[in-house]
Design a protein around this motif. Structure first.
Motif, mmCIF file in Angstrom:
data_model
loop_
_atom_site.group_PDB
_atom_site.id
_atom_site.type_symbol
_atom_site.label_atom_id
_atom_site.label_comp_id
_atom_site.label_asym_id
_atom_site.label_seq_id
_atom_site.Cartn_x
_atom_site.Cartn_y
_atom_site.Cartn_z
ATOM 1 N N UNK A 16 0.819 -1.207 0.000
ATOM 2 C CA UNK A 16 0.000 0.000 0.000
ATOM 3 C C UNK A 16 0.849 1.252 0.000
ATOM 4 N N UNK A 17 1.945 1.232 0.764
ATOM 5 C CA UNK A 17 2.832 2.388 0.810
ATOM 6 C C UNK A 17 3.435 2.660 -0.555
ATOM 7 N N UNK A 18 3.873 1.589 -1.202
ATOM 8 C CA UNK A 18 4.501 1.762 -2.506
ATOM 9 C C UNK A 18 3.528 2.350 -3.507
ATOM 10 N N UNK A 19 2.301 1.864 -3.472
ATOM 11 C CA UNK A 19 1.304 2.378 -4.395
ATOM 12 C C UNK A 19 1.010 3.845 -4.127
ATOM 13 N N UNK A 20 0.934 4.186 -2.821
ATOM 14 C CA UNK A 20 0.618 5.560 -2.447
ATOM 15 C C UNK A 20 1.752 6.496 -2.826
ATOM 16 N N UNK A 21 2.977 5.985 -2.666
ATOM 17 C CA UNK A 21 4.126 6.835 -2.936
ATOM 18 C C UNK A 21 4.294 7.108 -4.422
ATOM 19 N N UNK A 22 4.183 6.081 -5.227
ATOM 20 C CA UNK A 22 4.268 6.240 -6.667
ATOM 21 C C UNK A 22 5.637 6.644 -7.172
ATOM 22 N N UNK A 23 6.694 6.354 -6.386
ATOM 23 C CA UNK A 23 8.043 6.541 -6.899
ATOM 24 C C UNK A 23 8.675 7.867 -6.622
ATOM 25 N N UNK A 24 8.278 8.557 -5.553
ATOM 26 C CA UNK A 24 8.944 9.794 -5.167
ATOM 27 C C UNK A 24 8.467 10.958 -5.999
ATOM 28 N N UNK A 25 9.307 12.003 -6.133
ATOM 29 C CA UNK A 25 8.913 13.207 -6.866
ATOM 30 C C UNK A 25 8.700 12.887 -8.331
ATOM 31 N N UNK A 26 7.683 13.519 -8.903
ATOM 32 C CA UNK A 26 7.495 13.395 -10.346
ATOM 33 C C UNK A 26 7.065 14.750 -10.884
ATOM 34 N N UNK A 27 7.120 14.879 -12.174
ATOM 35 C CA UNK A 27 6.888 16.187 -12.762
ATOM 36 C C UNK A 27 5.442 16.611 -12.748
ATOM 37 N N UNK A 28 4.515 15.653 -12.865
ATOM 38 C CA UNK A 28 3.107 16.016 -12.865
ATOM 39 C C UNK A 28 2.777 16.840 -14.091
ATOM 40 N N UNK A 29 1.725 17.680 -13.980
ATOM 41 C CA UNK A 29 1.318 18.491 -15.121
ATOM 42 C C UNK A 29 2.112 19.789 -15.165
ATOM 43 N N UNK A 30 2.397 20.261 -16.331
ATOM 44 C CA UNK A 30 3.115 21.507 -16.495
ATOM 45 C C UNK A 30 4.494 21.435 -15.883
ATOM 46 N N UNK A 31 4.864 22.532 -15.189
ATOM 47 C CA UNK A 31 6.181 22.605 -14.569
ATOM 48 C C UNK A 31 6.139 22.248 -13.093
ATOM 49 N N UNK A 32 5.030 21.756 -12.606
ATOM 50 C CA UNK A 32 4.904 21.460 -11.177
ATOM 51 C C UNK A 32 5.726 20.246 -10.781
ATOM 52 N N UNK A 33 6.274 20.323 -9.580
ATOM 53 C CA UNK A 33 6.973 19.194 -8.977
ATOM 54 C C UNK A 33 6.142 18.686 -7.806
ATOM 55 N N UNK A 34 6.211 17.390 -7.570
ATOM 56 C CA UNK A 34 5.497 16.789 -6.442
ATOM 57 C C UNK A 34 6.502 16.240 -5.446
ATOM 58 N N UNK A 89 12.861 -1.053 -4.009
ATOM 59 C CA UNK A 89 12.084 -0.993 -5.239
ATOM 60 C C UNK A 89 12.115 0.357 -5.925
ATOM 61 N N UNK A 90 13.023 1.239 -5.455
ATOM 62 C CA UNK A 90 13.132 2.585 -6.021
ATOM 63 C C UNK A 90 11.801 3.332 -5.925
ATOM 64 N N UNK A 91 11.095 3.103 -4.824
ATOM 65 C CA UNK A 91 9.802 3.727 -4.611
ATOM 66 C C UNK A 91 9.760 4.523 -3.299
ATOM 67 N N UNK A 92 10.898 4.905 -2.800
ATOM 68 C CA UNK A 92 10.937 5.628 -1.533
ATOM 69 C C UNK A 92 10.343 7.022 -1.685
ATOM 70 N N UNK A 93 9.810 7.567 -0.598
ATOM 71 C CA UNK A 93 9.327 8.951 -0.651
ATOM 72 C C UNK A 93 10.510 9.902 -0.746
ATOM 73 N N UNK A 94 10.224 11.168 -0.945
ATOM 74 C CA UNK A 94 11.295 12.155 -0.979
ATOM 75 C C UNK A 94 11.761 12.503 0.432
ATOM 76 N N UNK A 95 10.816 12.612 1.347
ATOM 77 C CA UNK A 95 11.077 13.009 2.732
ATOM 78 C C UNK A 95 10.404 12.003 3.652
ATOM 79 N N UNK A 96 11.056 11.697 4.780
ATOM 80 C CA UNK A 96 10.495 10.722 5.702
ATOM 81 C C UNK A 96 10.835 11.103 7.136
ATOM 82 N N UNK A 97 9.954 10.759 8.056
ATOM 83 C CA UNK A 97 10.200 10.978 9.484
ATOM 84 C C UNK A 97 11.051 9.835 10.012
ATOM 85 N N UNK A 98 12.201 10.165 10.617
ATOM 86 C CA UNK A 98 13.097 9.163 11.183
ATOM 87 C C UNK A 98 13.568 9.599 12.566
#
Length: 413
Positions: A16-34, A89-98
């Motif tokens: 579930x985490x991997x699906x929710x994360x979707x592989x970290x930052x991505x470009x999305x629409x336009x010039x937006x970063x996620x 799986x190269x699906x880590x989030x960009x930021x995480x609480x540790x």
């Protein structure tokens, strides 16, 4: 943190985490970063926790319209397994609480955060908060909260025993023990079952004796030295004198069944006010600095936000990390979660609270313990040996020597 999940549930959680994360930052629409962030139930109320991060992300996105932030809140249980799976799986989030003892484990995959924090922000951190996230001179996380496990005493137990002075040292605690025992009260408690963390039980005594878990270079253990023997001998005196609850040495009874919950323990450093308030009554909770032998030190963890090297847009992730850990945010987060601020500029969060206010005063006396990749493995080797010493199967010297031999082998020594 104490929730247990079956292996199947853990696997489902990771998926579930991997699906929710979707592989970290991505470009999305336009010039937006996620920017994606994973965190855990620091604020126990799920709705309030989500509302906090919704408010923070809305404010950040308003100031940074080209960046979207997605914060996902997952259970404490099996969080390392799920995070490790995501990294593999190269699906880590960009930021995480540790927390500190996780940082060395993931250090090779983490991006130091120093360059994303202003000089003012870094200077604002308490020295021990900053030290708890620093590896090889680099900050691997930006602190967002602190905790403390100082000495917490039960006024009701003191009144029942006719004792009016509270202990400040090991010797004073031992001197009071017979008086409490005569009234059917333990002077303290000690969880020695190997499943219990040493961070809140043996390690504070080791540090107070002037010792440490590892040598300065982290390549060998140091707990079997004179300081460790002194700390374990002190505990053995408490056990042999009948001054602690013996059931805790070999098991993990429900908290409500323990002497602490039954108002039969004078002082503890293994529980915080939130654990005992329901049983003691807040009016009976007395908070003091940690006990002192050679040093005066307590355990306290530090929660931080860390960034993975795999983040597609480190600049965007760094902006979010700095925003989410600014003093205004930590002050709101820490009061909502009943924690404490790692920053000096926030001032006292609990000046009007007689319990939390005293807890807050002990923050500079805390340490999060060793930043060593094998810290948890070493604890797993040491805990059973400490138990063996406390139940009389080994001397303190032999127990620590045996633990050191096994632990040094894990370290490659």
């Amino acid at each position: 943190m104490s929730m247990r999940m079956r292996a199947l549930a853990a696997a489902a959680l990771a998926t579930g985490m991997l699906a929710a994360c979707g592989g970290g930052s991505d470009s999305g629409s336009g010039d937006k970063q996620t920017v994606t962030m994973w965190t855990y139930p620091v604020i126990a109320d799920q709705a309030k926790h989500q509302a906090f991060w919704d408010e923070q992300t809305a404010a950040f996105e308003k100031a940074n319209p080209s960046i979207d932030v997605k914060v996902e809140i997952y259970p404490w249980a099996k969080r390392d397994e799920a995070l490790s799976t995501a990294i593999a799986g190269n699906k880590a989030p960009d930021v995480v609480y540790l927390i500190p003892d996780q940082l060395p484990k993931y250090a090779k995959t983490l991006q130091p955060v120093d360059e994303y924090l202003s000089a003012e922000a870094k200077a604002d951190y308490r020295d021990n908060a900053k030290a708890s996230v620093t590896i090889d001179g680099k900050m691997m996380g930006a602190p967002i909260l602190m905790t403390s496990n100082p000495l917490v005493c039960n006024k009701k137990a003191f009144d029942a025993a006719g004792v009016t002075t509270y202990p400040t040292t090991w010797d004073e605690l031992l001197e009071l023990a017979p008086t409490f025992k005569d009234k059917g009260i333990d002077v303290t408690n000690h969880w020695a079952d190997p499943a219990a963390t040493l961070n809140q039980s043996f390690y504070p005594l080791l540090w107070q004796a002037g010792g440490d878990v590892f040598t300065p270079d982290g390549k060998k253990t140091a707990f079997a030295g004179p300081e460790g023997i002194k700390a374990l001998t002190f505990l053995r005196k408490l056990v042999d004198g009948g001054y602690v609850e013996k059931d805790l040495l070999t098991g993990l009874p429900k908290f409500e069944q323990t002497h602490v919950a039954q108002n039969k323990v004078a002082c503890t450093w293994q529980h915080v006010p939130a654990d005992v308030a329901t049983f003691w009554g807040e009016e009976n909770i007395k908070v003091f600095p940690p006990l002192k032998d050679v040093k005066q030190v307590a355990y306290g963890t530090v929660g931080s936000l860390a960034m993975f090297k795999a983040a597609d847009d480190k600049e965007a992730a760094g902006k979010w990390l700095a925003f989410a850990t600014r003093p205004e945010a930590t002050k709101a987060y820490d009061t909502a979660s009943n924690n404490f601020s790692p920053q000096k500029s926030t001032g006292s969060l609990y000046a009007s609270d007689p319990v939390q206010g005293e807890m807050e005063k002990t923050l500079d006396l805390t340490t999060a313990g060793p930043l060593n990749e094998k810290a948890r493995d070493v604890m797993g080797v040491l805990a059973p040996e400490i138990q063996a010493a406390l139940i009389g199967k080994k001397t303190p010297e032999q127990a620590l020597a045996d633990a050191a031999a096994a632990a040094d082998a894990l370290l490659g020594g």
